[in-house]
Enzyme design. Structure first.
Site, PDB file in Angstrom:
ATOM      1  N   LYS A   1       0.842  -1.200   0.000  1.00 21.99           N
ATOM      2  CA  LYS A   1       0.000   0.000   0.000  1.00 21.99           C
ATOM      3  C   LYS A   1       0.878   1.250   0.000  1.00 21.99           C
ATOM      4  O   LYS A   1       0.607   2.211  -0.721  1.00 21.99           O
ATOM      5  CB  LYS A   1      -0.947  -0.018   1.217  1.00 21.99           C
ATOM      6  CG  LYS A   1      -2.062  -1.042   1.035  1.00 21.99           C
ATOM      7  CD  LYS A   1      -2.889  -1.280   2.288  1.00 21.99           C
ATOM      8  CE  LYS A   1      -3.876  -2.419   2.011  1.00 21.99           C
ATOM      9  NZ  LYS A   1      -4.673  -2.807   3.179  1.00 21.99           N
TER      10      LYS A   1
ATOM     11  N   ASP B   1     -11.026   2.782   3.443  1.00 23.26           N
ATOM     12  CA  ASP B   1     -11.353   1.354   3.246  1.00 23.26           C
ATOM     13  C   ASP B   1     -12.848   1.168   2.975  1.00 23.26           C
ATOM     14  O   ASP B   1     -13.276   0.100   2.536  1.00 23.26           O
ATOM     15  CB  ASP B   1     -10.966   0.543   4.496  1.00 23.26           C
ATOM     16  CG  ASP B   1      -9.679  -0.232   4.293  1.00 23.26           C
ATOM     17  OD1 ASP B   1      -9.323  -0.489   3.124  1.00 23.26           O
ATOM     18  OD2 ASP B   1      -9.033  -0.581   5.301  1.00 23.26           O
TER      19      ASP B   1
ATOM     20  N   GLN C   1      -4.840  -1.404   9.293  1.00 22.09           N
ATOM     21  CA  GLN C   1      -4.712  -2.731   8.683  1.00 22.09           C
ATOM     22  C   GLN C   1      -5.363  -3.787   9.584  1.00 22.09           C
ATOM     23  O   GLN C   1      -5.073  -3.876  10.764  1.00 22.09           O
ATOM     24  CB  GLN C   1      -3.213  -3.045   8.461  1.00 22.09           C
ATOM     25  CG  GLN C   1      -2.949  -4.360   7.751  1.00 22.09           C
ATOM     26  CD  GLN C   1      -3.498  -4.386   6.329  1.00 22.09           C
ATOM     27  OE1 GLN C   1      -3.379  -3.427   5.575  1.00 22.09           O
ATOM     28  NE2 GLN C   1      -4.131  -5.493   5.960  1.00 22.09           N
TER      29      GLN C   1
END
Ligand code: NDP
Length: 286
Positions: free
Chosen positions: A52, A119, A96
């Site tokens: 990422k 997200d 995460q």
């Protein structure tokens, strides 16, 4: 021979488009910044986080990295998220997952400012998607729409069957396909006659989490088949939820595993970071 939907190529094209957009924003005085938080040292998570950050670097988004020890308390993590919520120079916050067991994931997701929820997991983001309002969209289903659009697959008026109803794939996928004017059926472990239902699909999207579950007898001749599943065997070989060779012989287009849906997820995270400019209504200083 079916069209093989090349997620690697399409995700690269998308990242290149985003790179141009980010450069244009920079010229207007808008710099996009993503904060990435990892708690603990889970190996798979470390690989995702590294990828990422690399993607950010590639498209020109600044990334801030927070690598916290496994022993971080829930309060410490929530305090960091709140601090990042307040910072004007941070546009996206990514925590995460999975988190260590002593931390409540839902609480953490719900603490992220929905305007920074790149997200797309916050209940406000999910709600906005269902009623067609502006907001962040869960990266994997969002990536599937991008794959279909860039491959020229017509969705309007088509029968779409989704296998799986998880919060991160199946359900948002259904909302996105509705937005595209498809007729959507969502199936799950209580669905009766799954084969017959799947055989109705012009577009079959499979996110069941069972290796090579979908065989040729689930697929209508000429269907477009999207395989979300990822399974790794002892030799590190990857498989999908679809029995590829057998199904490909009947499909008009299909995503392979690896190299189909997988590469799109990080590219769509980048797209969400770029979308933050609109979602936050950022104005440049030039
Ligand atoms: P979940 O395990 O959360 O959901 C699986 C879904 O499949 C559930 O809704 C379940 O139904 C349904 N299901 C299970 N068995 C059957 C059955 N026999 N018949 C019909 N439906 C069934 O999985 P995810 O959605 O998180 O992930 C699915 C797959 O996609 C996994 O392989 C995962 O690794 C992969 N994945 C890949 C990503 C990528 O970037 N490419 C991102 C996210 C996931 P019920 O609700 O009734 O239990």
């Amino acid at each position: 021979m079916p069209t093989i939907i090349d997620g690697k190529k399409i995700s690269q094209e998308l990242k290149d488009d985003l790179k141009v957009k980010v450069a244009q924003y920079k010229e207007q005085g808008i710099e996009i910044c993503l904060a990435v938080i990892q708690v603990g040292e889970d190996k798979a998570s470390s690989v995702y986080v590294r990828n990422k950050k690399r993607a950010c670097e590639y498209i020109g988004v600044k990334s801030l990295s927070y690598e916290l020890p496994e022993t971080t308390t829930e309060k410490e993590l929530l305090d960091l998220v709140k601090e990042l919520n307040e910072r004007d120079d941070v546009n996206g916050i990514l925590v995460q997952l999975p988190l260590p067991k002593h931390i409540d994931e839902d609480k953490v997701i719900e603490t992220i400012d929905p305007k920074k929820d790149v997200d797309g997991f916050h209940p406000m983001s999910v709600g906005a998607l269902s009623i067609g309002k502006k907001g962040f969209i869960s990266c994997t289903p969002y990536g599937i729409i991008e794959l279909l659009e860039r491959t020229g697959v017509e969705m309007d008026g088509k029968e779409c069957v989704i296998v799986g109803r998880s919060n991160i794939v199946g359900k948002p996928m259904a909302m996105l396909m509705l937005r595209q004017n498809a007729t959507v059926t969502v199936t799950h472990s209580h669905t009766k006659n799954l084969k017959e239902v799947c055989k109705r699909a012009d577009i079959l999207i499979v996110a069941i989490g069972k290796k090579e579950f979908i065989t040729a007898d689930y697929v209508k001749e000429g269907a477009v088949v999207i395989d979300v599943g990822i399974h790794r065997d002892d030799n590190n070989k990857l498989y999908g939820d679809v029995k590829y060779d057998e199904v490909a012989a009947h499909a008009s287009a299909i995503t392979p595993v690896p190299g189909g849906v997988g590469p799109m997820t990080i590219a769509m995270l980048m797209k969400n970071c770029v979308n933050a400019v609109e979602i936050q209504d950022l104005k440049g200083n030039k």
